[in-house]
Structure formats: C-alpha cells, structure tokens
Design a protein around this motif. Structure first.
Motif, PDB file in Angstrom:
ATOM      1  N   GLY A 108       0.646  -1.156   0.232  1.00 43.03           N
ATOM      2  CA  GLY A 108      -0.212  -0.025   0.396  1.00 43.03           C
ATOM      3  C   GLY A 108       0.618   1.209  -0.165  1.00 43.03           C
ATOM      4  O   GLY A 108       2.292   1.232   0.403  1.00 43.03           O
ATOM      5  N   TYR A 123      -8.382   2.514  -1.908  1.00 46.55           N
ATOM      6  CA  TYR A 123      -7.620   1.018  -2.287  1.00 46.55           C
ATOM      7  C   TYR A 123      -8.418  -0.049  -1.487  1.00 46.55           C
ATOM      8  O   TYR A 123      -9.592   0.047  -0.783  1.00 46.55           O
ATOM      9  CB  TYR A 123      -6.691   0.993  -0.747  1.00 46.55           C
ATOM     10  CG  TYR A 123      -6.762   0.983   0.231  1.00 46.55           C
ATOM     11  CD1 TYR A 123      -6.067  -0.389   0.682  1.00 46.55           C
ATOM     12  CD2 TYR A 123      -7.369   2.259   1.089  1.00 46.55           C
ATOM     13  CE1 TYR A 123      -5.867  -0.580   2.220  1.00 46.55           C
ATOM     14  CE2 TYR A 123      -7.358   1.547   2.725  1.00 46.55           C
ATOM     15  CZ  TYR A 123      -6.651   0.238   2.891  1.00 46.55           C
ATOM     16  OH  TYR A 123      -7.650  -0.093   4.449  1.00 46.55           O
ATOM     17  N   ALA A 232      -3.885   0.183  -5.087  1.00 47.03           N
ATOM     18  CA  ALA A 232      -4.665   1.473  -4.652  1.00 47.03           C
ATOM     19  C   ALA A 232      -5.035   2.833  -5.825  1.00 47.03           C
ATOM     20  O   ALA A 232      -4.200   2.444  -6.083  1.00 47.03           O
ATOM     21  CB  ALA A 232      -3.615   2.429  -3.823  1.00 47.03           C
TER      22      ALA A 232
END
Length: 277
Positions: A108, A123, A232
């Motif tokens: 992430g 995300y 994301a």
C-alpha cells in the motif's frame, strides 16, 4: 422516497396538446442524491384524471458532455462513484494521515499520488477475511457521449480514461479497468489490466475508449495470494479525444514484448548503418 413530505406544482398548459407531443418541465426541488416519487395528474374542465407515478433517481450533473472529468477522492461522496453490489468486498477511501497504524507493512501507499499524507485515495484492503481471487469493483457515474455531428466523423467519439495506481507488495493481485455501456449486463474484457508487484511508487495509466452510448468506467481490484496485496488508485480522469501519450502497462507481457521489438528494431538499424559504412 420514504418521506411523507410532498411538493405540489401546477404546470399550466396554454394551447391544446397534440398527440405524441413532447413536453418538458424542470423539477428544481430535487437537490439531494436520493430517489423520488413523482406523480403526474392531468386536470381538465371535467376534474382530475388518472395519475401516473414514476420513481426517479437524482444524480449530480457531472460534466454531462464530458469535456473533462477529474476525481481525486478528496470528498466523501467520491464523485458519485459507487461500490458494485455483486462483487466480494468494497474499495476503502483513506489517507495516510488517518490510516490505522496497525495496517499491514510492506504494502500500500504511504501518501496519495501527489505525495500528501493528508490526501485521500481508494484502496483494497487484502487482510483477513479476504481470500485469493476476491473482487472489489468501483463504478463511476454515467457519462453522456457528445451528440453525433451529421456532417462530421461517423466513427464513435474517443475519450482518454486515465488514473494513477499504486501496486506495492509481494502478494499484489490484479487491477482491471473496464468500459461498461448503458444497458450492458456483464462486463466485456478489460480495456486495461496489470498484475503483480510494481514497486512502492505511483504510476499513471491511460487508455483510449470508444463508447457508442452513455457509459461508465469500472475499476476492479482482485486480491492476490496473501495479505501484502493492497492496490490503490487516485486521480481518475476522463477527457475528450484519444490519449496523446501511449497507454503504458496494458499488461506486463505486452510491455515486455513491445520493449523487445523496439530493441530488435534498434539492433537492425545499427546493423544497416554498419553495412553502409
């Protein structure tokens, strides 16, 4: 819908209404993105006629002719994007400043695409209870295509669909982008797709689409084999016209193949130059 409050308006009609004649009237009270029940009752010199009832859904006018659309997910309504009700889980709106400190490391983004820790993005959270192959789809509002010019190009108009993506983690699955036209019940093959770890950085994707009717764009994240697989997206854009830059990363294989062809062509040119000397 669900409220007992009613607005009532009279719509005066001066002349005789012809059969099949189209009449329009603006309902200016519809100001919230909710469903409304509209009841239309004809009133003649003989009294009230039979009413007809329709349920209509309001949606904010987002660039109805699509000169340019940009969504950075900074506001909670997320530009009227919606979560697909037929997928396995939802996309999550987040910023690095508000993200849980216990989130899975090594996956992430640590900021939005502009580098701001206060900036928001969407995300997919791939921790438990998510499992391999689970799908999350984010669906845009409908966009109207520009009306056809009877004297212009007969081909359908082109639009450039772009977005930034962050695919970092050893368990990254797949990110797909789809074009969905009005009335279409199932999704066709993705117009853009990418799988696997792309490193801890934001990259931009662009792809030209050619809708023939009102359309939506759909972004699908598919969970990979483990928890280090958060994907994301940020700054989704739609612009009239073909993409001016070639769309990068159509797929990992396509990219490596095109690079290989370019290297072969370069080698061939150098060989020809050497032969001319």
């Amino acid at each position: 819908v669900g409220s007992q409050r009613w607005w009532e308006q009279e719509i005066p009609v001066g002349d005789t209404i012809g059969k099949g004649e189209l009449m329009t009237h603006n309902l200016t009270e519809l100001i919230k993105p909710e469903s409304y029940e509209v009841r239309l009752t004809p009133i003649t010199r003989f009294g009230e006629g039979d009413s007809t009832i329709r349920i209509i859904t309001y949606s904010a006018p987002i660039n109805p002719h699509l000169r340019e659309f940009h969504c950075s997910f900074e506001e909670e309504p997320i530009c009227m994007f919606t979560q697909d009700k037929n997928d396995d889980f939802d996309w999550t709106r987040h910023s690095a400043a508000t993200r849980d400190t216990k989130y899975t490391p090594n996956t992430g983004p640590s900021a939005d695409h502009t580098g701001s820790k206060q900036g928001f993005y969407m995300y997919i959270e791939t921790s438990r209870p998510r499992k391999k192959g689970d799908e999350a789809r984010l669906v845009s509002p409908f966009f109207n295509i520009a009306p056809k010019n009877p004297y212009g190009n007969p081909n359908p108009p082109a639009y450039c669909f772009g977005f930034f993506y962050h695919m970092y983690g050893k368990h990254i699955g797949t990110l797909n982008a789809f074009l969905k036209q009005k009335g279409q019940m199932t999704l066709d093959a993705p117009v853009w797709s990418l799988s696997g770890n792309q490193g801890d950085r934001w990259k931009q994707a662009k792809v030209s689409i050619h809708p023939t009717s009102s359309f939506q764009v759909v972004l699908e994240g598919i969970r990979g084999p483990g928890i280090e697989g958060d994907i994301a997206i940020d700054d989704v854009t739609l612009e009239e016209g073909e993409c001016r830059d070639p769309p990068p990363n159509i797929s990992a294989n396509a990219l490596s193949t095109s690079s290989h062809i370019w290297l072969l062509c370069t080698t061939l040119v150098l060989t020809l130059l050497e032969g001319q000397r």
